[in-house]
Design an enzyme around this catalytic site. Sequence first.
Site, PDB file in Angstrom:
ATOM      1  N   LYS A 370       0.849  -1.200   0.000  1.00  0.00           N
ATOM      2  CA  LYS A 370       0.000   0.000   0.000  1.00  0.00           C
ATOM      3  C   LYS A 370       0.883   1.249   0.000  1.00  0.00           C
ATOM      4  CE  LYS A 370      -0.392  -0.401   5.029  1.00  0.00           C
ATOM      5  NZ  LYS A 370      -1.273  -0.807   6.135  1.00  0.00           N
ATOM      6  N   ARG A 464     -10.955  -0.714  14.973  1.00  0.00           N
ATOM      7  CA  ARG A 464     -10.842   0.130  13.782  1.00  0.00           C
ATOM      8  C   ARG A 464     -11.817  -0.408  12.738  1.00  0.00           C
ATOM      9  NH1 ARG A 464      -5.080   0.672  10.694  1.00  0.00           N
ATOM     10  NH2 ARG A 464      -5.530  -1.518  10.228  1.00  0.00           N
ATOM     11  N   HIS A 492      -6.309  -7.760  12.987  1.00  0.00           N
ATOM     12  CA  HIS A 492      -5.063  -6.993  13.014  1.00  0.00           C
ATOM     13  C   HIS A 492      -4.620  -6.817  14.457  1.00  0.00           C
ATOM     14  CE1 HIS A 492      -2.030  -4.652  11.085  1.00  0.00           C
ATOM     15  NE2 HIS A 492      -2.419  -3.485  11.549  1.00  0.00           N
ATOM     16  N   ARG A 551       0.847 -10.905   6.710  1.00  0.00           N
ATOM     17  CA  ARG A 551       0.890  -9.679   5.900  1.00  0.00           C
ATOM     18  C   ARG A 551       2.116  -8.847   6.258  1.00  0.00           C
ATOM     19  NH1 ARG A 551      -4.254  -9.649   8.446  1.00  0.00           N
ATOM     20  NH2 ARG A 551      -3.458  -7.968   9.750  1.00  0.00           N
ATOM     21  N   TYR A 595      14.352  30.838   5.249  1.00  0.00           N
ATOM     22  CA  TYR A 595      13.134  31.504   5.699  1.00  0.00           C
ATOM     23  C   TYR A 595      13.251  31.909   7.168  1.00  0.00           C
ATOM     24  CZ  TYR A 595      10.563  30.290   1.492  1.00  0.00           C
ATOM     25  OH  TYR A 595      10.131  30.204   0.196  1.00  0.00           O
ATOM     26  N   CYS A 642      12.718  24.078   3.064  1.00  0.00           N
ATOM     27  CA  CYS A 642      11.758  24.714   2.155  1.00  0.00           C
ATOM     28  C   CYS A 642      10.928  23.642   1.453  1.00  0.00           C
ATOM     29  CB  CYS A 642      12.478  25.538   1.105  1.00  0.00           C
ATOM     30  SG  CYS A 642      13.774  26.579   1.756  1.00  0.00           S
ATOM     31  N   ASP A 644      10.909  22.888  -1.709  1.00  0.00           N
ATOM     32  CA  ASP A 644      11.618  22.174  -2.768  1.00  0.00           C
ATOM     33  C   ASP A 644      13.122  22.095  -2.552  1.00  0.00           C
ATOM     34  OD1 ASP A 644       9.046  22.559  -4.107  1.00  0.00           O
ATOM     35  OD2 ASP A 644       9.782  24.614  -4.316  1.00  0.00           O
TER      36      ASP A 644
HETATM   37  C1  LIG Z   1      -0.571  -1.754   6.837  1.00  0.00           C
HETATM   38  C2  LIG Z   1      -1.108  -3.006   7.257  1.00  0.00           C
HETATM   39  C3  LIG Z   1      -0.277  -4.132   7.387  1.00  0.00           C
HETATM   40  C4  LIG Z   1       1.218  -4.073   7.231  1.00  0.00           C
HETATM   41  O1  LIG Z   1       1.778  -3.584   8.421  1.00  0.00           O
HETATM   42  P1  LIG Z   1       3.341  -3.532   8.710  1.00  0.00           P
HETATM   43  O2  LIG Z   1       3.436  -3.227  10.126  1.00  0.00           O
HETATM   44  O3  LIG Z   1       3.882  -2.470   7.841  1.00  0.00           O
HETATM   45  O4  LIG Z   1       3.884  -4.856   8.358  1.00  0.00           O
HETATM   46  C5  LIG Z   1      -0.867  -5.335   7.677  1.00  0.00           C
HETATM   47  N1  LIG Z   1      -2.208  -5.428   7.874  1.00  0.00           N
HETATM   48  C6  LIG Z   1      -3.019  -4.376   7.799  1.00  0.00           C
HETATM   49  C7  LIG Z   1      -4.465  -4.549   8.031  1.00  0.00           C
HETATM   50  C8  LIG Z   1      -2.507  -3.124   7.503  1.00  0.00           C
HETATM   51  O5  LIG Z   1      -3.314  -2.072   7.424  1.00  0.00           O
END
Ligand SMILES: *Cc1c(COP(=O)(O)O)cnc(C)c1O
Length: 698
Positions: A370, A464, A492, A551, A595, A642, A644
């Site tokens: 992602k 969540r 999660h 994941r 700045y 800044c 850029d």
């Molecule tokens: C982003 C995300 C992950 C990956 O998490 P990391 O800590 O970067 O490995 C896994 N599961 C869900 C639901 C996430 O949103």
Amino acid sequence: MKGARGAKLDWFRVFCAVLVVTIHTDPLESAFPTGNLILTRIIARIAVPFFFMVTGYFLRDALEQGCLGRTLKKLCLYTLAAMVLYLPLNLYSGDWKGLTIGAAVRDILLDGTFYHLWYFPAVIIGLLLVGGCVRLLGWKRTGIVVSLLYLIGLGGDSWYGLAVRVPGLRAFYDWLFSWMDQTRNGLFFAPMYLWLGGSLARREPDRSVCGIGLLLSGCAVFAEAMLLHQAQICRFDSMYVTLIPVSLCLFGLLSGANTGNCKPLRTFSLLVYVLHPWCIVAVRFGAKFLGLWGPLVENRVVHFLLVCVMSIIVSALATAIWTHFRPKNRQPEAIPDRAWLEIDRVALAHNAMALSDRLPQGCELMAVVKADGYGHGAVTVARTLAHTGVHAFAVATLDEGIALRRGGIRGDILILGETPPQAVKLLKQYDLIQTVVDSVHARALENTGTPIRVHLAVDTGMHRLGIPVQDVDAMERVFASSTLRVEGIFSHLCAADSREEEDLAFTRSQIDAFFHAVDALKARGVAPGKCHLQASSGILYWPGLPCGYARAGIALYGVSSSGDEPLPETLRPVLSLRARIASVRELLPGDSAGYGRDYRPETPRKIAAVTIGYADGVPRCYAQGGQVLLRGRRVPIVGRICMDQLLIDVTGIPKVWPGDTVTLIGSDGEETITAMEMARVCGTITNEILSRLHVRNR
Ligand SMILES: *Cc1c(COP(=O)(O)O)cnc(C)c1O
């Protein structure tokens, strides 16, 4: 010759050019006629389709965008040069006598002015045809057109004897052959392979499928060709039905392993193709002159070897001369990047393996890509991982999923975030797996009536997303849906990286509750599909859970999230972030810089402006305590960052000059700045730093 060793496609072109030489020299004809048939009429027949496929493969974008002008111009020049080169032989052979204008035009536009020169008109016509069709009909439907053309071509080639038994077809082919020599010339042969090559340009071919496919289709082409020859059905023997799967599998294997290209090799193979008939003439002439016709020409093997060696030497010399004297300035000079990321794909592949090794039997790595692959480039990351055997990917949003598919990524893609029901058609069209975020979402998706693939989120305490873990009834209802195909269930962990007593107990309770719910579903006769629970910290600190997926996000990129828990040594950082020095100047006491005149040195200093700023993803707060690397040394950022640009203090470093490379994340000489260091200075986690990178290269 950058990437020459990985230029599998270009190397194979050279091999194909040699195969073409065998076709025109029949090396085994006298000693072993059947072997000669197999070598020159079957095996060597992969050569020309392969040339076409490489062309289609590298020109896919140009074909789709209709910008073939430069390529066509180049091909026309090559055609002209080859025609002129063979003019002496045309004149010598005398076959120009009695040539009508019509026949001459036909030779130039279709059949070629020498026996092998049909190739150039065929590529040109093929590119025009495929390019036009793609613009009119789209890529997929062009497949139908090229297949029909190929079918017509087949009927006039190796399937001729059968085709003419169909009423009317004999007249059709008689008419066809009244204005072209062979159906492989011109428009019946090349379009198919150009299209196939282009089709593979957006795919990640499965190596084992290609390997097995090549074996099977190799046998098939052998059978087809032998049968057609035995039954004397062939009029010519350039095209077979089974040549298509053979070429496809072979090309898939090679393109899958292709990691570079090598222009000189391409030039060389083309020259071998173009020049070898001249070498045949030269060898024969030489043999006659020396009175050695028997041993040098009638001995077909020696004849083949001589022609081969001569073609190779002449072509190599010509390539060297061409590469040396080619006007170099025609290629626009490379523009140095303003700021850029370097992605170490080897480290990425290594991390994926290292993490996979930690998973128990039956648990697969799902790569989380992602936020554009945590700033690394989602398609690049996913492609690299696909090569190392990762089949499952996770993204946050619908568009991220679509971008992966458009980048040619296959396998499962799970969208972890909510997607509104209005988007189900896209989910289906791109074969994406949607997370069901709660019962309300489930109902909304179901009411669309569109069947889609989903994974069910379960809330085990993060609060969540997900159906509350106690509510097994609600979960069962989703599984019972007629339109939602539930292929997995997940939760999660929200404190898996903590070593605090209380957090450990919390995580344990999340894990227990999740598997309790899964067991309850099973007890009710529901097959829960793939279970998954761990993200990076779960994989590292809670190993061995009986899941179908794990994941991995941040750990895949070789970075620890917060630095409280160091990563295992084996994981290697993947990304480097660099920029250039734009300008250098001296400051005197009393001067200020940036700045708000924030930087006010008390002694004379030398400062430099660097071509990167907060709009590229360097947090503005990094100014307080942030450093960069220049010539292997750490130097501080001064003043405010800044949008850029940013300023650094380079006092004491001699010969700092505009264009010098500055490293913000990564190594330079002995020194290294990690993403973790930047995150710590900014009081955040690496995930935020990396996912916000948005570098404007120029
Ligand atoms: C982003 C995300 C992950 C990956 O998490 P990391 O800590 O970067 O490995 C896994 N599961 C869900 C639901 C996430 O949103």
